[in-house]
Design a protein around this motif. Structure first.
Motif, PDB file in Angstrom:
ATOM      1  N   LEU A 233     -87.919  10.608  21.229  1.00 37.45           N
ATOM      2  CA  LEU A 233     -88.869  11.599  21.737  1.00 37.45           C
ATOM      3  C   LEU A 233     -88.299  13.009  21.627  1.00 37.45           C
ATOM      4  CD1 LEU A 233     -90.071   9.700  24.938  1.00 37.45           C
ATOM      5  CD2 LEU A 233     -91.183   9.804  22.698  1.00 37.45           C
ATOM      6  N   ALA A 234     -87.011  13.146  21.874  1.00 40.12           N
ATOM      7  CA  ALA A 234     -86.326  14.434  21.741  1.00 40.12           C
ATOM      8  C   ALA A 234     -84.836  14.157  21.609  1.00 40.12           C
ATOM      9  CB  ALA A 234     -86.600  15.337  22.936  1.00 40.12           C
ATOM     10  N   ALA A 235     -84.127  15.051  20.928  1.00 35.69           N
ATOM     11  CA  ALA A 235     -82.695  14.820  20.728  1.00 35.69           C
ATOM     12  C   ALA A 235     -81.974  16.139  20.494  1.00 35.69           C
ATOM     13  CB  ALA A 235     -82.462  13.877  19.547  1.00 35.69           C
ATOM     14  N   GLU A 236     -80.687  16.117  20.828  1.00 33.01           N
ATOM     15  CA  GLU A 236     -79.812  17.263  20.566  1.00 33.01           C
ATOM     16  C   GLU A 236     -78.524  16.753  19.935  1.00 33.01           C
ATOM     17  OE1 GLU A 236     -78.688  21.101  23.060  1.00 33.01           O
ATOM     18  OE2 GLU A 236     -77.563  19.359  23.796  1.00 33.01           O
ATOM     19  N   PHE A 237     -78.072  17.453  18.892  1.00 35.02           N
ATOM     20  CA  PHE A 237     -76.813  17.117  18.234  1.00 35.02           C
ATOM     21  C   PHE A 237     -75.989  18.402  18.156  1.00 35.02           C
ATOM     22  CE2 PHE A 237     -75.254  13.496  15.556  1.00 35.02           C
ATOM     23  CZ  PHE A 237     -73.976  13.976  15.369  1.00 35.02           C
ATOM     24  N   ILE A 238     -74.887  18.435  18.906  1.00 34.15           N
ATOM     25  CA  ILE A 238     -73.993  19.596  18.868  1.00 34.15           C
ATOM     26  C   ILE A 238     -72.894  19.289  17.861  1.00 34.15           C
ATOM     27  CG2 ILE A 238     -72.450  21.083  20.180  1.00 34.15           C
ATOM     28  CD1 ILE A 238     -74.086  20.475  22.656  1.00 34.15           C
ATOM     29  N   HIS A 239     -72.948  19.989  16.725  1.00 31.96           N
ATOM     30  CA  HIS A 239     -72.067  19.710  15.591  1.00 31.96           C
ATOM     31  C   HIS A 239     -71.252  20.953  15.270  1.00 31.96           C
ATOM     32  CE1 HIS A 239     -70.594  18.200  11.827  1.00 31.96           C
ATOM     33  NE2 HIS A 239     -71.335  19.007  11.093  1.00 31.96           N
ATOM     34  N   ARG A 240     -69.930  20.825  15.419  1.00 33.63           N
ATOM     35  CA  ARG A 240     -69.009  21.924  15.139  1.00 33.63           C
ATOM     36  C   ARG A 240     -69.394  23.191  15.912  1.00 33.63           C
ATOM     37  NH1 ARG A 240     -65.552  21.210  10.771  1.00 33.63           N
ATOM     38  NH2 ARG A 240     -65.723  19.117   9.878  1.00 33.63           N
ATOM     39  N   GLY A 241     -69.769  22.993  17.173  1.00 38.31           N
ATOM     40  CA  GLY A 241     -70.054  24.111  18.058  1.00 38.31           C
ATOM     41  C   GLY A 241     -71.471  24.642  18.007  1.00 38.31           C
ATOM     42  N   GLU A 242     -72.295  24.158  17.080  1.00 44.45           N
ATOM     43  CA  GLU A 242     -73.674  24.632  16.968  1.00 44.45           C
ATOM     44  C   GLU A 242     -74.641  23.535  17.404  1.00 44.45           C
ATOM     45  OE1 GLU A 242     -76.662  26.834  13.770  1.00 44.45           O
ATOM     46  OE2 GLU A 242     -74.583  26.375  13.222  1.00 44.45           O
ATOM     47  N   ALA A 243     -75.605  23.917  18.263  1.00 48.99           N
ATOM     48  CA  ALA A 243     -76.545  22.941  18.818  1.00 48.99           C
ATOM     49  C   ALA A 243     -77.813  22.874  17.971  1.00 48.99           C
ATOM     50  CB  ALA A 243     -76.893  23.310  20.254  1.00 48.99           C
ATOM     51  N   TYR A 244     -78.189  21.665  17.599  1.00 50.83           N
ATOM     52  CA  TYR A 244     -79.436  21.421  16.866  1.00 50.83           C
ATOM     53  C   TYR A 244     -80.325  20.551  17.752  1.00 50.83           C
ATOM     54  CZ  TYR A 244     -76.527  22.863  12.930  1.00 50.83           C
ATOM     55  OH  TYR A 244     -75.687  23.559  12.097  1.00 50.83           O
ATOM     56  N   GLN A 245     -81.563  20.978  17.938  1.00 52.83           N
ATOM     57  CA  GLN A 245     -82.486  20.249  18.804  1.00 52.83           C
ATOM     58  C   GLN A 245     -83.783  19.957  18.057  1.00 52.83           C
ATOM     59  OE1 GLN A 245     -82.708  23.141  21.981  1.00 52.83           O
ATOM     60  NE2 GLN A 245     -81.306  21.963  23.264  1.00 52.83           N
ATOM     61  N   ARG A 246     -84.320  18.774  18.313  1.00 51.11           N
ATOM     62  CA  ARG A 246     -85.586  18.370  17.700  1.00 51.11           C
ATOM     63  C   ARG A 246     -86.426  17.633  18.741  1.00 51.11           C
ATOM     64  NH1 ARG A 246     -86.619  20.312  12.354  1.00 51.11           N
ATOM     65  NH2 ARG A 246     -84.573  20.981  11.602  1.00 51.11           N
ATOM     66  N   VAL A 247     -87.738  17.810  18.657  1.00 49.76           N
ATOM     67  CA  VAL A 247     -88.650  17.111  19.550  1.00 49.76           C
ATOM     68  C   VAL A 247     -89.765  16.483  18.717  1.00 49.76           C
ATOM     69  CG1 VAL A 247     -90.073  19.150  20.006  1.00 49.76           C
ATOM     70  CG2 VAL A 247     -90.043  17.280  21.649  1.00 49.76           C
ATOM     71  N   ARG A 248     -90.159  15.291  19.104  1.00 51.52           N
ATOM     72  CA  ARG A 248     -91.219  14.576  18.383  1.00 51.52           C
ATOM     73  C   ARG A 248     -92.576  15.112  18.817  1.00 51.52           C
ATOM     74  NH1 ARG A 248     -94.544   9.982  18.978  1.00 51.52           N
ATOM     75  NH2 ARG A 248     -94.662   8.648  17.128  1.00 51.52           N
ATOM     76  N   PHE A 249     -93.414  15.446  17.824  1.00 53.11           N
ATOM     77  CA  PHE A 249     -94.722  16.017  18.134  1.00 53.11           C
ATOM     78  C   PHE A 249     -95.736  15.566  17.100  1.00 53.11           C
ATOM     79  CE2 PHE A 249     -97.840  19.568  18.140  1.00 53.11           C
ATOM     80  CZ  PHE A 249     -98.242  19.461  19.465  1.00 53.11           C
ATOM     81  N   LEU A 250     -96.939  15.226  17.580  1.00 49.13           N
ATOM     82  CA  LEU A 250     -98.017  14.811  16.692  1.00 49.13           C
ATOM     83  C   LEU A 250     -98.815  16.047  16.304  1.00 49.13           C
ATOM     84  CD1 LEU A 250     -99.206  12.225  15.446  1.00 49.13           C
ATOM     85  CD2 LEU A 250    -100.827  12.168  17.338  1.00 49.13           C
ATOM     86  N   ALA A 251     -98.613  16.528  15.080  1.00 48.99           N
ATOM     87  CA  ALA A 251     -99.250  17.762  14.623  1.00 48.99           C
ATOM     88  C   ALA A 251    -100.652  17.483  14.093  1.00 48.99           C
ATOM     89  CB  ALA A 251     -98.386  18.420  13.550  1.00 48.99           C
ATOM     90  N   ASP A 252    -101.254  18.495  13.491  1.00 46.39           N
ATOM     91  CA  ASP A 252    -102.620  18.364  12.983  1.00 46.39           C
ATOM     92  C   ASP A 252    -102.743  17.284  11.918  1.00 46.39           C
ATOM     93  OD1 ASP A 252    -103.551  20.385  14.628  1.00 46.39           O
ATOM     94  OD2 ASP A 252    -102.991  21.947  13.209  1.00 46.39           O
ATOM     95  N   SER A 253    -101.652  16.995  11.241  1.00 40.13           N
ATOM     96  CA  SER A 253    -101.683  15.994  10.177  1.00 40.13           C
ATOM     97  C   SER A 253    -101.755  14.572  10.719  1.00 40.13           C
ATOM     98  CB  SER A 253    -100.422  16.125   9.314  1.00 40.13           C
ATOM     99  OG  SER A 253     -99.274  15.845  10.100  1.00 40.13           O
ATOM    100  N   LYS A 254    -101.674  14.413  12.052  1.00 39.08           N
ATOM    101  CA  LYS A 254    -101.670  13.105  12.715  1.00 39.08           C
ATOM    102  C   LYS A 254    -100.405  12.312  12.415  1.00 39.08           C
ATOM    103  CE  LYS A 254    -105.758  13.929  14.338  1.00 39.08           C
ATOM    104  NZ  LYS A 254    -105.919  14.313  15.761  1.00 39.08           N
ATOM    105  N   LYS A 255     -99.464  12.948  11.742  1.00 36.37           N
ATOM    106  CA  LYS A 255     -98.205  12.292  11.440  1.00 36.37           C
ATOM    107  C   LYS A 255     -97.126  12.879  12.337  1.00 36.37           C
ATOM    108  CE  LYS A 255     -94.895  11.487   7.694  1.00 36.37           C
ATOM    109  NZ  LYS A 255     -94.567  11.757   6.273  1.00 36.37           N
ATOM    110  N   PRO A 256     -96.367  12.048  13.074  1.00 36.40           N
ATOM    111  CA  PRO A 256     -95.337  12.586  13.969  1.00 36.40           C
ATOM    112  C   PRO A 256     -94.294  13.393  13.197  1.00 36.40           C
ATOM    113  CG  PRO A 256     -95.741  10.271  14.427  1.00 36.40           C
ATOM    114  CD  PRO A 256     -96.449  10.583  13.141  1.00 36.40           C
TER     115      PRO A 256
END
Length: 444
Positions: A233-256
């Motif tokens: 549903l959501a995730a964070e990966f802190i790699h070499r001091g930099e944080a990357y974040q992603r969240v799952r979302f159903l956009a207009d394309s109906k594809k997550p």
């Protein structure tokens, strides 16, 4: 006289003089004669009862007859999110089951609930030996209609023993990613999803000790057992001091989609995949190298990825085919024009896809050919180039273009989701930091 009475009393108390009581005879008692025949207690109860013709009570378990429910651990569970117009028959057909829809819908209660399915709801199917054991039609996080197989056929009812939960795990990397993820309680399917989600942000070949991971994912529980692990549903990966974040979302394309959490900008997604293979081994990087055939030091304008012969090669971005054929030392080659001066090249293929022709439109992720060793090559691999205005770029380091994906209405919905998920990810980050500090304190 008084002394005599006293003496008699003393002897009586000491037991030396017997004492007799005097009774008067009662008048003779006539025997009572009852002319009613004898009736036992059992017969008397029967004679005083009235037949009520009540239904026979059947012991139940979780709302079903006493026959025990199938174990949730046998066979395999499948999850399907129902789309518009889908029926139970169309959903089950790809599973190649011996159970037919008519058999499932024979019971009137089951037919009433499953004959028409609502789009967006979820269907979980337990299959064992190509037969449906249980089927869960989930209409809410804690609401589901459960259909079970019993000796008399399929029966069903609304049941509260189903639950959809969101779980969260945080950990610090000290060993290979899959080992630390498993120790932290992360299902292997979620670990694989994380690699796909962050493949354009994180170089998984260069993960180092101290990197942090936080992930929120969905799980499905029935009879107090986890029957299916859903998606991130959501995730964070802190790699070499930099944080990357992603969240799952159903956009207009109906594809997550897995989008960045920067809700102050029009959300965009990476227009390209980093590399054209799922897997493989980087056998030669970008830049100066000793050529394996010419035995000379030369500039390598792309990267080589070794893989078994006929491994599928995928287009890394949307575009149109510019070239498809044999190209000298490159061997069988496909070139794709992506617009904005960007072009990609895929070489040494065993063959390109049959229906691929110049001018054909391809989408990111489409198969365009297969790994081979044609042209000037020493083994099965794909040579991949990323060119900007005709100049080769390092495919592993070039900043990949982005493109917008959300409408204004969806953007508002996304901002609300980001606010909720970002707070949870920050708490997970703190949990991972505590774990890291404890590890340092005790030498972990």
């Amino acid at each position: 006289m008084t002394r005599l009475l006293f003496a008699v009393g003393v002897f009586a108390l000491t037991g030396n003089i017997p004492i007799y009581s005097i009774t008067h005879p009662s008048p003779a008692i006539e025997p009572l004669v009852i002319n009613t025949p004898f009736v036992s207690p059992e017969n008397r109860a029967y004679e005083n009862s009235v037949a009520l013709n009540l239904p026979v009570a059947v012991e139940t378990y979780a709302g079903y007859e006493a026959e025990p429910l199938p174990s949730t651990k046998i066979g395999k569970w499948y999850l399907h999110t129902i789309a518009d117009g889908e029926t139970l028959d169309s959903i089950l057909q790809p599973l190649s089951l011996t159970t037919n829809t008519q058999e499932l819908l024979k019971h009137p209660d089951v037919k009433k609930e499953l004959a028409t399915l609502k789009a967006g709801k979820k269907l979980l199917v337990q299959v064992n030996n190509q037969r449906v054991e249980q089927l869960i039609y989930a209409t809410g996080r804690h609401k589901a209609f459960i259909t079970v197989r019993q000796s008399s056929g399929y029966s069903g009812k609304w049941d509260e023993s189903f639950e959809e939960q969101s779980k969260q795990v945080a950990f610090v990397i000290r060993n290979p990613l899959h080992e630390d993820a498993a120790k932290a309680g992360l299902p292997s399917s979620i670990t694989r999803q994380l690699v796909k989600i962050f493949k354009n942000d994180v170089n998984f070949r260069r993960i180092r000790v101290g990197d942090q991971v936080g992930v929120i994912f969905e799980g499905y529980y029935y009879q107090s057992e986890r029957i299916y692990t859903g998606t991130v549903l959501a995730a964070e990966f802190i790699h070499r001091g930099e944080a990357y974040q992603r969240v799952r979302f159903l956009a207009d394309s109906k594809k997550p989609l897995y989008l960045k959490l920067d809700a102050n900008l029009e959300m965009k997604k990476v227009a390209f995949n980093r590399l054209p293979l799922n897997g493989g081994r980087l056998s030669s990087g970008f830049g100066m190298r000793d050529h394996p055939v010419l035995r000379k030091r030369r500039q390598h304008s792309g990267v080589d990825i070794a893989a078994p012969r006929n491994t599928p090669i995928y287009a890394t971005g949307d575009g149109k085919v510019r070239f498809a054929g044999y190209k000298g030392s490159y061997g069988n080659t496909v070139e794709i024009s992506h617009g904005d001066g960007i072009r990609t090249r895929y070489s040494h293929m065993s063959k390109h896809k049959k229906d691929l022709s110049i001018g054909a439109t391809v989408k990111k992720g489409d198969i365009i050919g297969y790994v081979g060793s044609t042209g000037r090559s020493t083994g099965n691999h794909v040579h991949y180039e990323f060119l900007k205005n005709g100049k080769p770029q390092n495919p592993q380091q070039v900043k990949l273009p982005m493109k917008g994906v959300l409408s204004a209405g969806k953007m508002k919905e996304f901002k609300w989701l980001v606010k909720r998920m970002s707070n949870r990810l920050l708490k997970l980050r703190d949990n991972a930091a505590i774990d890291r500090d404890v590890g340092r304190q005790f030498g972990g």
